[in-house]
Scaffold this active site. Structure first.
Site, short mmCIF file in Angstrom:
data_model
loop_
_atom_site.label_atom_id
_atom_site.label_comp_id
_atom_site.label_asym_id
_atom_site.label_seq_id
_atom_site.Cartn_x
_atom_site.Cartn_y
_atom_site.Cartn_z
N SER A 128 67.95 97.76 -25.14
CA SER A 128 68.61 98.76 -24.01
C SER A 128 67.91 99.98 -24.07
O SER A 128 68.01 100.85 -23.12
CB SER A 128 69.77 98.89 -24.28
OG SER A 128 70.27 99.60 -25.36
N GLY A 166 76.32 98.74 -24.25
CA GLY A 166 77.72 98.67 -25.18
C GLY A 166 78.97 98.53 -24.25
O GLY A 166 79.53 97.51 -24.51
N CYS A 203 68.47 93.85 -30.02
CA CYS A 203 69.64 94.68 -29.51
C CYS A 203 70.83 93.78 -30.12
O CYS A 203 70.87 92.53 -29.59
CB CYS A 203 69.33 94.66 -27.96
SG CYS A 203 70.94 95.21 -27.26
N ASN A 204 71.67 94.49 -30.65
CA ASN A 204 72.61 93.58 -31.23
C ASN A 204 73.80 93.28 -29.79
O ASN A 204 74.36 92.19 -29.94
CB ASN A 204 73.71 94.52 -32.21
CG ASN A 204 72.99 94.81 -33.41
OD1 ASN A 204 73.04 94.12 -34.49
ND2 ASN A 204 72.20 95.66 -33.63
N THR A 205 73.93 94.09 -28.82
CA THR A 205 74.91 93.87 -27.99
C THR A 205 74.33 92.74 -27.26
O THR A 205 75.02 91.81 -26.75
CB THR A 205 74.90 95.22 -27.11
OG1 THR A 205 75.24 96.28 -27.64
CG2 THR A 205 75.80 94.96 -26.06
N CYS A 227 73.65 98.44 -34.68
CA CYS A 227 73.11 98.75 -33.43
C CYS A 227 71.83 99.19 -33.78
O CYS A 227 71.53 100.16 -34.63
CB CYS A 227 73.95 99.86 -32.85
SG CYS A 227 73.07 100.45 -31.33
N THR A 228 70.69 98.68 -33.09
CA THR A 228 69.23 99.10 -33.41
C THR A 228 69.11 100.60 -33.34
O THR A 228 68.00 100.99 -33.82
CB THR A 228 68.39 98.16 -32.48
OG1 THR A 228 68.65 98.31 -31.26
CG2 THR A 228 68.36 96.72 -32.79
N HIS A 229 69.80 101.24 -32.59
CA HIS A 229 69.49 102.56 -32.62
C HIS A 229 69.84 103.36 -33.98
O HIS A 229 69.37 104.40 -34.17
CB HIS A 229 70.48 103.42 -31.40
CG HIS A 229 69.92 103.17 -30.05
ND1 HIS A 229 70.22 101.79 -29.43
CD2 HIS A 229 69.42 103.78 -28.94
CE1 HIS A 229 69.66 101.85 -28.17
NE2 HIS A 229 69.20 103.24 -28.01
N1 DGL Z 1 70.65 99.26 -29.29
C1 DGL Z 1 71.74 98.40 -28.58
C2 DGL Z 1 72.46 97.53 -29.81
O1 DGL Z 1 71.80 97.30 -30.72
C3 DGL Z 1 72.81 98.84 -27.63
C4 DGL Z 1 72.89 100.32 -27.49
C5 DGL Z 1 73.57 100.41 -26.00
O2 DGL Z 1 72.72 100.23 -24.94
O3 DGL Z 1 74.64 100.36 -25.95
O4 DGL Z 1 73.52 97.31 -29.57
#
Ligand code: DGL
Ligand code: CA
Length: 277
Positions: free
Chosen positions: A13, A45, A76-78, A187-189
């Site tokens: 994302s 998310g 991206c986990n979501t 979350c990849t962030h």
């Molecule tokens: N980086 C994304 C993840 O791993 C989502 C962050 C987002 O856009 O809410 O879920």
């Protein structure tokens, strides 16, 4: 073994998925990667799962049509929680998510089976980490906590601010009290906040699903004879790493270059994706 010089596709994302890209650049240095960060529509998310699935499918189609990718990583986990099974069903190329890598790594790392997961609301609400950890290590106590603010800290390039360290410490206090021994950065962030998170939870093993995902990607490429050779000719116009954002290139490239370093040429381009509705 025949050489496959096609490009690997990755998406997230926004900035987050670059934590997976960084791991893949390290473990698969001969491979070309095209990455799409859907910054214009971030955060995913809080969105409805079907909306996240629509966006993810649209990005997958773009990467297939415009880059003829040989494999796709949902970094991206979501998006993994919302879209992976459908994409694996519909696409002819291998599609890899990040959640099962995170689960395997967490179960391997944990001794007490008291495992924390921080992720977006979408990932936490999907219950996938909770269910898959329980299946892999029955009897685990799982403490899942949504941390949407952490996503914004990264996207706003504030993840190195002192005040953010304080906020992170406060948010993670309940997990400290729960006595977890392992925390999945679901979350990849979040790997960009790893130092600050580790300061808040010094005794806890942090798990970055991106590292195991890059290893899983290498295994799958090898199994399906899709690897590029090490002596591969330079990529067309030397664009081995093409990084697209649907948002402003300036912010994206600033944070990306901080995180990825200057060892490689990163080619940043703004990408316009038509509205899906
Ligand atoms: N980086 C994304 C993840 O791993 C989502 C962050 C987002 O856009 O809410 O879920
Ligand atoms: Ca635009």
């Amino acid at each position: 073994m025949k050489k496959n010089t096609k490009t690997i596709g990755m998406m997230d994302s926004g900035i987050g998925g670059l934590t997976v890209l960084k791991a893949a650049v390290h473990s698969l240095p001969a491979e070309a990667i095209a990455y799409v960060g859907d910054t214009a529509r971030m955060p995913y998310g809080p969105r409805k799962p079907e909306e996240v699935a629509d966006f993810t499918r649209q990005i997958a189609d773009y990467l297939i049509e415009s880059h003829d990718i040989k494999a796709l990583v949902i970094a991206c986990n979501t998006a993994t929680a919302c879209a992976l099974p459908g994409l694996q069903e519909d696409l002819a190329i291998p599609v890899i998510g990040v959640i099962d890598s995170g689960v395997q790594s967490a179960v391997l790392a944990s001794k007490t089976k008291k495992i924390g997961v921080i992720a977006t609301e979408g990932t936490v609400d999907s219950g996938q980490y909770q269910a898959e950890i329980q299946a892999a290590a029955p009897g685990s106590q799982i403490f899942a906590q949504a941390e949407p603010d952490f996503v914004q800290f990264v996207e706003q390039n504030r993840y190195q601010d002192a005040e953010v360290a304080e906020i992170v410490k406060d948010h993670l206090q309940p997990l400290k009290e729960a006595g977890i021994d392992t925390l999945v950065l679901g979350c990849t962030h979040f790997p960009l906040l790893a130092d600050v998170i580790q300061q808040a939870l010094p005794e806890v093993t942090l798990v970055d699903p991106g590292v195991a995902t890059a290893q899983k990607l290498a295994t799958i490429l090898k199994e399906q004879d899709l690897l590029a050779d090490s002596d591969m000719e330079v990529h067309p116009e030397n664009k081995q790493y093409q990084l697209y954002t649907t948002g402003p290139v300036s912010t994206f490239s600033t944070i990306a270059e901080q995180w990825l370093g200057s060892k490689h040429d990163w080619h940043f381009t703004h990408l316009n994706l038509p509205a899906t509705d």
